[in-house]
Every structure is written in C-alpha cells, then in structure tokens.
Design a protein around this motif. Structure first.
Motif, mmCIF file in Angstrom:
data_model
loop_
_atom_site.group_PDB
_atom_site.id
_atom_site.type_symbol
_atom_site.label_atom_id
_atom_site.label_comp_id
_atom_site.label_asym_id
_atom_site.label_seq_id
_atom_site.Cartn_x
_atom_site.Cartn_y
_atom_site.Cartn_z
ATOM 1 N N PHE A 60 -38.118 0.954 -55.999
ATOM 2 C CA PHE A 60 -38.278 0.028 -54.896
ATOM 3 C C PHE A 60 -39.524 -0.825 -55.089
ATOM 4 O O PHE A 60 -40.563 -0.333 -55.529
ATOM 5 N N VAL A 61 -39.411 -2.108 -54.720
ATOM 6 C CA VAL A 61 -40.548 -3.025 -54.785
ATOM 7 C C VAL A 61 -40.924 -3.521 -53.395
ATOM 8 O O VAL A 61 -42.071 -3.402 -52.964
ATOM 9 N N TYR A 109 -43.742 -2.804 -48.642
ATOM 10 C CA TYR A 109 -43.996 -2.936 -50.072
ATOM 11 C C TYR A 109 -44.275 -1.576 -50.691
ATOM 12 O O TYR A 109 -44.831 -0.681 -50.052
ATOM 13 N N ALA A 110 -43.940 -1.483 -51.948
ATOM 14 C CA ALA A 110 -44.372 -0.340 -52.732
ATOM 15 C C ALA A 110 -45.881 -0.423 -52.912
ATOM 16 O O ALA A 110 -46.449 -1.526 -52.996
ATOM 17 N N LYS A 162 -48.390 -3.869 -53.449
ATOM 18 C CA LYS A 162 -48.940 -4.344 -52.186
ATOM 19 C C LYS A 162 -50.217 -5.148 -52.419
ATOM 20 O O LYS A 162 -51.090 -4.732 -53.174
ATOM 21 N N GLY A 163 -50.273 -6.302 -51.806
ATOM 22 C CA GLY A 163 -51.423 -7.182 -51.973
ATOM 23 C C GLY A 163 -51.258 -8.179 -53.109
ATOM 24 O O GLY A 163 -52.033 -9.141 -53.208
ATOM 25 N N ARG A 164 -50.285 -7.942 -53.977
ATOM 26 C CA ARG A 164 -50.041 -8.860 -55.093
ATOM 27 C C ARG A 164 -48.695 -9.583 -54.964
ATOM 28 O O ARG A 164 -48.573 -10.731 -55.395
ATOM 29 N N PHE A 165 -47.705 -8.897 -54.403
ATOM 30 C CA PHE A 165 -46.365 -9.461 -54.263
ATOM 31 C C PHE A 165 -46.109 -9.791 -52.790
ATOM 32 O O PHE A 165 -46.586 -9.091 -51.885
ATOM 33 N N MET A 184 -44.912 -13.217 -57.000
ATOM 34 C CA MET A 184 -45.660 -12.185 -57.714
ATOM 35 C C MET A 184 -46.926 -12.790 -58.290
ATOM 36 O O MET A 184 -46.861 -13.732 -59.081
ATOM 37 N N LEU A 185 -48.063 -12.259 -57.885
ATOM 38 C CA LEU A 185 -49.363 -12.717 -58.361
ATOM 39 C C LEU A 185 -50.048 -11.609 -59.144
ATOM 40 O O LEU A 185 -49.701 -10.440 -59.022
ATOM 41 N N SER A 186 -51.043 -12.004 -59.901
ATOM 42 C CA SER A 186 -51.863 -11.040 -60.657
ATOM 43 C C SER A 186 -50.996 -10.055 -61.422
ATOM 44 O O SER A 186 -51.211 -8.839 -61.380
ATOM 45 N N LEU A 187 -50.035 -10.577 -62.130
ATOM 46 C CA LEU A 187 -49.110 -9.720 -62.872
ATOM 47 C C LEU A 187 -49.827 -8.989 -64.002
ATOM 48 O O LEU A 187 -50.765 -9.522 -64.618
#
Length: 123
Positions: free
Chosen positions: A47-48, A60-61, A65-68, A83-86
């Motif tokens: 799960f995402v 969020y998973a 959390k905090g990035r997506f 999606m950030l900070s991948l």
C-alpha cells in the motif's frame, strides 16, 4: 466495470519528482475510493496511499508520508500521485485501484486495478 489506466512513470534521479495519473473509464468514478500500491522486484505489492470519494480524506504509508500526495479530480475521472524527493527504494511498478469504501489499505479491499506504470529512481 470501471477500467483504470496509469501513466506518468519513468526514470528519474534520486531527489527528483514524478506525477502519476490514473484515468478511469465510466461515469461512476466518484463513488469509489482510490488507492495507489506499488510492487518492487522480488517483493510483495504494498500500500502507498488512498483517498476518499470526495477527496477530502487521505491515508499514506509511513514510508511515503510527507513526500507523496494523492489527489483526485472527479470531473476528469482521474486520480494522481505526486511523488517528491524520490529515492531508489521507491523503484517499483505503481498500480492504482478502486474500492467501495475509504480507509482500507489491503489489496483485497480494492476491486479493480490498472496495469501499472514503472517508476525507476537512480542513485
């Protein structure tokens, strides 16, 4: 039956960003909760994120959390995953899915799935 098509995956460097889209067919999109899952090579699907029918509630998973950010546009029958900070650990095939009820995070709680889109994050 609602059909789902993901897009927006690709290759990105660590620290980069991508936005995935999930386009749904049919006129009943707004009655479904939406979810994003991912499956990395050799691992089980996980799960995402999920979003309620109205879009006002999200889960969020912990790993994202905090990035997506999950969102949806019911007028366009489309859900998104920003999606950030991948990082390389985010490399996976990403799937969207629909479910009757919001708040669930198990695969069995979602009834229709897209074909997936590959996200690859290089270090």
């Amino acid at each position: 039956q609602v059909q789902l098509v993901e897009s927006g995956g690709g290759l990105v460097q660590a620290g980069g960003s991508l936005r995935l889209s999930c386009a749904a067919s049919g006129r009943t999109f707004s009655i479904y909760a939406m979810g994003w899952f991912r499956q990395a090579p050799g691992k089980e699907r996980e799960f995402v994120a999920t979003i309620s029918q109205s879009g006002r509630s999200t889960l969020y998973a912990y790993s994202v959390k905090g990035r997506f950010t999950i969102s949806r546009d019911n007028a366009k029958n489309t859900a998104y995953l920003q999606m950030l900070s991948l990082n390389p650990e985010d490399t996976a095939v990403y799937y969207c899915a629909i479910g009757r009820y919001y708040g669930y995070t198990g695969q069995r709680d979602f009834e229709s799935w897209g074909q997936g889109t590959q996200v690859t994050v290089s270090s």
